[in-house]
Design an enzyme around this catalytic site. Structure first.
Site, short mmCIF file in Angstrom:
data_model
loop_
_atom_site.label_atom_id
_atom_site.label_comp_id
_atom_site.label_asym_id
_atom_site.label_seq_id
_atom_site.Cartn_x
_atom_site.Cartn_y
_atom_site.Cartn_z
CB THR A 224 -9.31 -66.29 -38.91
OG1 THR A 224 -9.19 -66.34 -40.33
CG2 THR A 224 -9.13 -67.68 -38.32
NE ARG B 189 1.49 -61.53 -46.17
CZ ARG B 189 1.55 -60.28 -46.60
NH1 ARG B 189 2.71 -59.66 -46.73
NH2 ARG B 189 0.43 -59.66 -46.92
CD GLU C 112 -1.63 -63.95 -43.02
OE1 GLU C 112 -0.75 -63.11 -43.25
OE2 GLU C 112 -2.17 -64.09 -41.93
CG PHE D 232 1.19 -53.33 -55.39
CD1 PHE D 232 0.97 -54.65 -55.04
CD2 PHE D 232 2.44 -52.76 -55.19
CE1 PHE D 232 1.99 -55.38 -54.47
CE2 PHE D 232 3.45 -53.49 -54.62
CZ PHE D 232 3.24 -54.80 -54.27
C1 FAD Z 1 -10.93 -68.03 -44.84
C2 FAD Z 1 -10.35 -66.66 -44.77
C3 FAD Z 1 -9.88 -66.16 -43.57
C4 FAD Z 1 -9.39 -64.86 -43.50
N1 FAD Z 1 -8.95 -64.39 -42.29
C5 FAD Z 1 -8.61 -63.07 -42.18
C6 FAD Z 1 -8.29 -62.50 -40.91
O1 FAD Z 1 -8.27 -63.20 -39.89
N2 FAD Z 1 -8.03 -61.18 -40.83
C7 FAD Z 1 -8.04 -60.36 -41.93
O2 FAD Z 1 -7.81 -59.18 -41.80
N3 FAD Z 1 -8.32 -60.88 -43.17
C8 FAD Z 1 -8.61 -62.21 -43.31
N4 FAD Z 1 -8.92 -62.73 -44.55
C9 FAD Z 1 -9.00 -61.84 -45.69
C10 FAD Z 1 -7.88 -62.01 -46.69
O3 FAD Z 1 -6.69 -61.52 -46.19
C11 FAD Z 1 -8.33 -61.31 -48.00
O4 FAD Z 1 -9.34 -62.12 -48.56
C12 FAD Z 1 -7.19 -61.12 -48.97
O5 FAD Z 1 -6.34 -60.11 -48.54
C13 FAD Z 1 -7.67 -60.80 -50.39
O6 FAD Z 1 -8.59 -59.76 -50.36
P1 FAD Z 1 -9.99 -59.87 -51.15
O7 FAD Z 1 -10.59 -61.16 -50.80
O8 FAD Z 1 -10.72 -58.64 -50.86
O9 FAD Z 1 -9.59 -59.95 -52.65
P2 FAD Z 1 -9.20 -58.70 -53.67
O10 FAD Z 1 -8.22 -57.85 -52.98
O11 FAD Z 1 -10.49 -58.10 -54.06
O12 FAD Z 1 -8.57 -59.48 -54.79
C14 FAD Z 1 -9.32 -60.18 -55.80
C15 FAD Z 1 -8.38 -60.64 -56.90
O13 FAD Z 1 -7.76 -59.51 -57.51
C16 FAD Z 1 -6.37 -59.64 -57.48
N5 FAD Z 1 -5.77 -58.33 -57.30
C17 FAD Z 1 -6.07 -57.39 -56.38
N6 FAD Z 1 -5.28 -56.30 -56.54
C18 FAD Z 1 -4.45 -56.58 -57.55
C19 FAD Z 1 -3.40 -55.86 -58.21
N7 FAD Z 1 -3.01 -54.65 -57.81
N8 FAD Z 1 -2.78 -56.46 -59.24
C20 FAD Z 1 -3.15 -57.68 -59.65
N9 FAD Z 1 -4.12 -58.40 -59.09
C21 FAD Z 1 -4.77 -57.86 -58.05
C22 FAD Z 1 -6.08 -60.55 -56.31
O14 FAD Z 1 -4.83 -61.20 -56.45
C23 FAD Z 1 -7.24 -61.50 -56.38
O15 FAD Z 1 -6.96 -62.50 -57.32
C24 FAD Z 1 -9.36 -64.06 -44.66
C25 FAD Z 1 -9.80 -64.58 -45.87
C26 FAD Z 1 -10.29 -65.88 -45.94
C27 FAD Z 1 -10.76 -66.40 -47.26
#
Ligand code: FAD
Lengths: 407, 264
Positions: free
Chosen positions: A168, A247, A368, A388
């Site tokens: 962001t 958060r 978050e 996890f």
């Molecule tokens: C609009 C937007 C703004 C953002 N801004 C920032 C920012 O400013 N800075 C920053 O650092 N990040 C930012 N993010 C990133 C955000 O924090 C991540 O998208 C988030 O942590 C999830 O990671 P991922 O998208 O890689 O999903 P994944 O980690 O790949 O997860 C995908 C799915 O798998 C599930 N999952 C993953 N691991 C497990 C487990 N162990 N057990 C069960 N289920 C699991 C998750 O719940 C999810 O449903 C932003 C994201 C968005 C969409």
């Protein structure tokens, strides 16, 4: 201009301090007068309303809980209420303030050197500088500990390599708080815009949080001075401490978005006439949806308020905050869905705020800590078992096609 | 320049009102209260003048405990202190009794100017400012649209609205009481810092005796006007259906809004 009436079913207002109520009302008025008239257009165009930054700074929205550097020093309940009001306007706007305050000013304030604080806190507070927070990477979201970005000592500086994604404010930022692996674990660094080897570009095609800028940050042998290390960071826990701040604000923000949807749906239901010349609010099915929203919003308010009180007493634990974020963003998501149903076809156009909130909340549900990750945090709290990263007993996963292809 | 601003706390104009059981006032329970709209503009005007003249703003309000919220807000916006006429003896007065009490409170503050709104959004007497001016023996202007303090700070150039739609512009010697209309400026938002600073600003609560007033001069006892009843007018009359095509109806509506409703 219409004024947002708020939702206070249980007469919670008297539980708030004068300052908290005044802060909430000031931000509510700001959102009514300056955000609502432009937000749908920002959402359509997919742009951050940067023109609001000076007024937000004047209001004192950046770093509002810090009491030094001429900043307001609000308590956590008041801070939560301003997040609620901002997100009632738009989750993107709240994200802007969350990032600036909780993810940039907080770590500089808490883990920075005196020189870093003196340089950045006043500028960020006045909105003269914008910050971003780079933790997530293309391959590491929920599991940031696996990050590949590295920082290697090089004489009197550090060399950064890696990519951050979903950041962001990335391209807007004058300073990025970047988390990278070093020989001594994960540490935080300040990387200034324009540093050679550092580039940022926006991510396009978003259907959610469109009034916010989301970017990718790339570091290619990016050399930064030793003075840009946040000296008090010593592990991933410092990044997680920042997230805890943010958060907590999101837990309130979710209630704000839910309130906006509830009020829009209630007003619409009272006006919209279908069968028999009666407003649709006369139908039990519609009433049930409104009742659900009001009940969950009220419970969410109590949850957020209590966690805020605990935070003010220094007693809030990360799992308290997980419960509040998880529950309240879920309430926002369900409320947006119900409100959209009540609005019928008008629920899918941006003449009403509902579809925008419905789309926005998908981001908030994921960032978050996803909803499910917070479930696991709470699950670990209850059982003592971290789910996890399941140990040996899970069968080895099948190789992914990409890996097969490489072999 | 030291400026007193009289603010009144009134029911939010968007709130749904119910008549109280005794029929003499509205039911205040659960009613949201706000600073009277035109008083907000008076306060903004005062804060701007005080900033320009390195002066200060004192807010004064007469009303029950809940009025504290309005005063806190004014302090958060930048007033430096507040005077709250909170004692029971002050309450329930007409414009005469209320104006007398406010004038007595202001007299002790050594101010150069009194600003207030032209009318309250609840009872709408539009008289309290005049009464204050009368008691202080100061000149006074009502329905003010523009205000400029002149060089030296001993006079003000005032623009006010006349009935005909024309403006009247005159010079007024200070000290004076000036009642402004809503819309003359852009009231600011309280900043969060202002809100935190307000916590430490004093709210004085003088008693009638502190102001040299007898109980018989103020509040209900000091009033020459007795409310017999407040009620909603009977509904069902006065509605008019417009006829014709859309263009004709729109034209008639605009005319009526201009001539009859006078909202345009
Ligand atoms: C609009 C937007 C703004 C953002 N801004 C920032 C920012 O400013 N800075 C920053 O650092 N990040 C930012 N993010 C990133 C955000 O924090 C991540 O998208 C988030 O942590 C999830 O990671 P991922 O998208 O890689 O999903 P994944 O980690 O790949 O997860 C995908 C799915 O798998 C599930 N999952 C993953 N691991 C497990 C487990 N162990 N057990 C069960 N289920 C699991 C998750 O719940 C999810 O449903 C932003 C994201 C968005 C969409």
């Amino acid at each position: 201009m219409s004024r947002f009436p708020g939702v206070d079913f249980l007469d919670l207002d008297p539980l708030l301090s004068d300052e908290a109520r005044l802060a909430r009302d000031a931000v509510r008025a700001f959102v009514d007068e300056m955000v609502m008239p432009i937000i749908e257009e920002c959402h359509r165009e997919g742009r951050t309303p940067v023109e609001l930054v000076p007024e937000m700074a004047r209001l004192g929205l950046f770093g509002a809980t810090i009491a030094e550097y001429d900043l307001p020093g609000l308590d956590n309940v008041a801070y939560g209420l301003i997040m609620q009001e901002l997100e009632r306007g738009d989750s993107g706007l709240r994200s802007f303030v969350s990032v600036q305050s909780s993810l940039v000013m907080y770590p500089i304030y808490a883990f920075g050197s005196q020189q870093q604080k003196d340089r950045w806190i006043p500028a960020l507070g006045r909105g003269e500088a914008i910050g971003c927070f780079g933790l997530t990477e293309p391959d590491f979201g929920s599991n940031p500990g696996g990050m590949r970005t590295t920082a290697r000592r090089d004489g009197d500086g550090w060399i950064l390599n890696g990519t951050k994604q979903w950041i962001t404010n990335g391209t807007l930022a004058d300073v990025a708080v970047v988390w990278a692996k070093t020989d001594d674990g994960v540490r935080g660094f300040l990387v200034e815009k324009g540093t050679p080897g550092f580039s940022a570009r926006d991510q396009h095609g978003k259907f959610s949080l469109r009034a916010s800028t989301t970017s990718e940050l790339a570091f290619q042998d990016c050399r930064i001075p030793a003075a840009n290390l946040l000296p008090e960071t010593s592990g991933l826990k410092n990044a997680l401490m920042c997230l805890n701040q943010a958060r907590y604000g999101i837990a309130w923000g979710g209630i704000g978005a839910a309130m906006a949807c509830y009020v829009a749906a209630r007003d619409y239901a009272m006006e919209r006439v279908q069968f028999g010349g009666q407003p649709i609010a006369c139908h039990q099915l519609v009433q049930e949806k409104l009742v659900w929203m009001l009940s969950e919003i009220t419970k969410g308010q109590l949850l957020a308020l209590r966690v805020g009180q605990l935070k003010d007493q220094g007693k809030a634990r990360h799992y308290h905050i997980s419960m509040a974020k998880r529950n309240n963003v879920w309430v926002a998501r369900e409320s947006a869905k119900l409100a959209r149903e009540i609005l019928g076809a008008n629920g899918i156009v941006d003449d009403y705020p509902v579809i925008r909130h419905m789309l926005n909340v998908e981001s908030v549900y994921t960032y978050e800590g996803t909803h499910d990750i917070h479930t696991l945090i709470l699950g670990e709290h209850i059982t003592g078992i971290p789910a996890f990263n399941p140990p040996e007993r899970t069968p080895k996963r099948a190789a992914r096609p990409a890996e097969v292809g490489r072999e | 320049m030291r400026i007193a601003v009289c603010i009144k706390q009134v029911p939010d104009t968007e709130a749904r009102l119910r008549v109280r059981k005794d029929g003499l006032w509205v039911e205040e329970e659960d009613l949201p209260f706000v600073i009277n709209e035109s008083d907000n503009y008076a306060l903004e005007e005062a804060l701007t003048i005080a900033e320009k003249t390195a002066g200060e703003v004192v807010v004064v309000s007469l009303g029950p405990e809940r009025v504290k919220d309005a005063l806190r807000k004014a302090l958060a916006l930048g007033a430096s202190r507040a005077v709250h006429l909170a004692e029971e003896a002050f309450q329930g007065g007409d414009a005469l009794a209320t104006g007398r009490a406010l004038a007595a409170a202001i007299a002790g503050q050594e101010v150069d100017l009194v600003l207030t709104g032209s009318q309250s959004d609840d009872v709408g007497y539009g008289a309290t400012g005049s009464v204050i001016a009368g008691h202080l023996g100061w000149p006074h202007a009502w329905l003010v649209m523009g205000l400029e303090i002149e060089e030296g700070g001993t006079s003000a150039r005032v623009t006010r609205e006349m009935e005909s739609g024309m403006n009247e512009i005159f010079r007024l010697q200070l000290p004076a009481v000036i009642e402004v209309q809503a819309g003359i400026n852009h009231p600011r938002y309280a900043s969060l810092k202002g809100i935190m600073a307000a916590k430490r600003k004093p709210i004085e609560r003088p008693s009638p005796a502190d102001l040299g007033l007898e109980a018989s001069q103020i509040g209900a006892a000091g009033s020459r006007l007795e409310v017999l009843e407040v009620a909603f007018p009977d509904s069902g009359e006065g509605a008019e259906m417009l006829e014709g095509d859309a263009a004709t109806m729109a034209r008639t509506l605009v005319e009526k809004l201009q001539r009859e409703a006078r909202v345009l």
